[in-house]
Enzyme design. Sequence first.
Site, PDB file in Angstrom:
ATOM      1  N   HIS A  94       0.845  -1.199   0.000  1.00  0.00           N
ATOM      2  CA  HIS A  94       0.000   0.000   0.000  1.00  0.00           C
ATOM      3  C   HIS A  94       0.884   1.254   0.000  1.00  0.00           C
ATOM      4  O   HIS A  94       1.971   1.266   0.593  1.00  0.00           O
ATOM      5  CB  HIS A  94      -0.916  -0.002   1.231  1.00  0.00           C
ATOM      6  CG  HIS A  94      -1.929   1.100   1.186  1.00  0.00           C
ATOM      7  ND1 HIS A  94      -1.663   2.366   1.644  1.00  0.00           N
ATOM      8  CD2 HIS A  94      -3.191   1.128   0.699  1.00  0.00           C
ATOM      9  CE1 HIS A  94      -2.723   3.129   1.449  1.00  0.00           C
ATOM     10  NE2 HIS A  94      -3.673   2.396   0.871  1.00  0.00           N
ATOM     11  N   GLU A 166      -3.077   2.561  -7.485  1.00  0.00           N
ATOM     12  CA  GLU A 166      -3.372   3.659  -6.561  1.00  0.00           C
ATOM     13  C   GLU A 166      -2.283   4.722  -6.682  1.00  0.00           C
ATOM     14  O   GLU A 166      -1.242   4.632  -6.007  1.00  0.00           O
ATOM     15  CB  GLU A 166      -3.402   3.137  -5.122  1.00  0.00           C
ATOM     16  CG  GLU A 166      -4.449   2.080  -4.878  1.00  0.00           C
ATOM     17  CD  GLU A 166      -4.891   2.072  -3.416  1.00  0.00           C
ATOM     18  OE1 GLU A 166      -6.088   2.272  -3.190  1.00  0.00           O
ATOM     19  OE2 GLU A 166      -4.057   1.900  -2.526  1.00  0.00           O
TER      20      GLU A 166
END
Length: 246
Positions: A94, A166
Amino acid sequence: MDKKIYLFANWKMYLNPAETVDLARDYSKLSYPANSVVAVFPPTVSITEVIKIFNNKFAVGPQNTYWAEKGGYTGESSAATFKQLGCTHALVGHAERRHIFHESNHDVRLKIEAMLQLGITPVLCMGETAEERKKLQTEEVLESQIRSAFMDIVWPEGMEAIVAYEPVWAVGTGESCDPNEAERVASLISNWTEKLLKRPPVVLYGGSVRGENIKHYLSMSHLSGVLVGGASTKIETWSELVKNVS
Ligand code: PEP
């Protein structure tokens, strides 16, 4: 049958245990399109409670794992532990792990390998920073993240390859990526992944997804769903988002 729609929720570190339980109960009460696949990544300390509440209705997984099974790794929790708790998926790489906690592509690879051994589906998060984008390095950065994660890896038969695009500059900022640009990048991610893994990946978009923009991403041919942070942590914004899926 309709194409599956992946609605993945990263609750980050926004909720205390009581708030997490309340939100999980509220998630369970909503109705979702029949073709949706929901996965929730709650704060680690509340994972067991959330698994109990969802009772197999939704997938649950950690936001981070460590690759070794046991040992002197103060503060870490192994992928093996999460497997024992009943987690089926796990986020890996992430943006906040890479950029706040300095996780490298090598760390990400080791975590993915540990997950595959255990039968946990990794959700590989990747994206370029604002600076890399400005320097026109987006493709170079993403390709090296994908190669490092997937090159020469043995992917278990039947396990999905899930990649969340992302852009770092869009995560938690309120500034979402133009859906056509997300689609362009998703198509590159698909090609690179398919070459390395010999299977098409499921590509999600993440970065300031809200009720008002989700439909634009879901209408793109290379995007199968979204990974949502902030808007997934309140039932009002999550239900707005789910309402706009169908
Ligand atoms: C995330 O945490 O993966 C994310 C996309 O956050 P946000 O939706 O808040 O941008």
